[in-house]
Design an enzyme around this catalytic site. Structure first.
Site, PDB file in Angstrom:
ATOM      1  N   GLY A 189       0.963  -1.181  -0.023  1.00  0.00           N
ATOM      2  CA  GLY A 189       0.025   0.043   0.018  1.00  0.00           C
ATOM      3  C   GLY A 189       0.924   1.244   0.087  1.00  0.00           C
ATOM      4  O   GLY A 189       1.876   1.159   0.771  1.00  0.00           O
ATOM      5  N   SER A 190       0.606   2.288  -0.827  1.00  0.00           N
ATOM      6  CA  SER A 190       1.806   3.350  -1.178  1.00  0.00           C
ATOM      7  C   SER A 190       1.311   4.511  -1.856  1.00  0.00           C
ATOM      8  O   SER A 190       0.072   4.626  -1.757  1.00  0.00           O
ATOM      9  CB  SER A 190       2.850   2.528  -1.688  1.00  0.00           C
ATOM     10  OG  SER A 190       2.247   1.644  -2.922  1.00  0.00           O
ATOM     11  N   ARG A 191       2.103   5.357  -2.377  1.00  0.00           N
ATOM     12  CA  ARG A 191       1.726   6.398  -3.063  1.00  0.00           C
ATOM     13  C   ARG A 191       2.885   6.531  -4.115  1.00  0.00           C
ATOM     14  O   ARG A 191       3.984   6.330  -4.042  1.00  0.00           O
ATOM     15  CB  ARG A 191       1.741   7.536  -1.977  1.00  0.00           C
ATOM     16  CG  ARG A 191       0.995   8.942  -2.792  1.00  0.00           C
ATOM     17  CD  ARG A 191       1.123   9.870  -1.493  1.00  0.00           C
ATOM     18  NE  ARG A 191       2.177  10.828  -1.636  1.00  0.00           N
ATOM     19  CZ  ARG A 191       2.401  11.621  -0.682  1.00  0.00           C
ATOM     20  NH1 ARG A 191       2.104  11.362   0.594  1.00  0.00           N
ATOM     21  NH2 ARG A 191       3.341  12.656  -0.939  1.00  0.00           N
TER      22      ARG A 191
END
Length: 233
Positions: A189-191
């Site tokens: 999960g990240s950006r």
């Protein structure tokens, strides 16, 4: 068209980066199920989720000159001016930044926002704060690229999140890549941030859903704002 051809077209490809994880989940499921029956179903669910996480669907990428395409699936979490990562030496002044947050249900394969040459790849270890937080841009583990395009340098930063513990970038300095080409992946999960010239007017808004390799986030050749007229969102 045969039934087998129909099945092949309906099944979403899995990225090779996911094979070891899927195999590990499947093995654990069999072992746990052998000793404790009910755990088999929990393990099976987690194995299916892991398979779903590493999906890598085909995308149809707009190719008109000047377009900046979303490098990630997910939701726009911020649009505004921000200073690029220091290790890139891209600019000491704020640039226009669009951030796309990926939750654990989004496709996590990252794609080139513009065509160009990778002139720099810079990795920086860090923390694992919630990637939606603005300070994650400075504190979290990240991997950044500079893409030399026809319209100048564009920065892209992969940022690890609260759950993510591994940034994968298989692109190397000196490579020429087309828009929409896969360049990396983040688990789990990240950006991803895109840095563009200050005068660029983004074509997206906070909360908008992005599709990597397809959604247009800016037009480098379209009408832009004059200096000093920017208002952050």
């Amino acid at each position: 068209m045969t039934i087998i051809d129909s099945i092949k077209k309906s099944v979403v490809p899995i990225h090779p980066e996911g094979y070891p994880f899927i195999a590990l989940f499947a093995l654990a499921t069999v072992i746990l199920g052998w000793f404790i029956g009910p755990l088999f179903w929990i393990g099976l669910f987690l194995t299916l989720w892991c398979t779903y996480f590493f999906r890598d669907p085909a995308r149809i990428t707009p190719t008109r000159k000047g377009l900046v395409i979303s490098p990630a699936d997910g939701m726009v979490s911020s649009v505004g001016l921000a200073v690029p990562p220091q290790e890139l030496h891209l600019s000491e002044e704020p640039m226009m930044r669009v951030s796309v947050f990926m939750n654990v249900f989004n496709v996590h394969v990252n794609r080139m926002p513009v065509p160009g040459k990778i002139s720099k790849v810079a990795y920086k270890p860090g923390k694992f704060l919630n990637a939606e937080l603005d300070k994650a841009s400075e504190d979290n583990e990240r991997n950044s690229l500079i893409i030399e395009s026809e319209h100048g340098a564009i920065g892209v930063t992969q940022i690890a999140g609260l759950v993510a513990r591994r940034i994968v970038c298989w692109t190397q300095e000196g490579e020429m890549l087309p828009v929409g080409e896969r360049f990396g992946l983040i688990r789990f999960g990240s950006r991803v941030d895109v840095y563009m010239p200050t005068h660029i007017v983004p074509k997206v808004a906070i909360g908008q859903t992005m599709v990597a390799g397809e959604t247009i986030i800016a037009d480098l050749e379209g009408p832009q704002r004059e200096a000093g007229t920017h208002r952050e969102q």
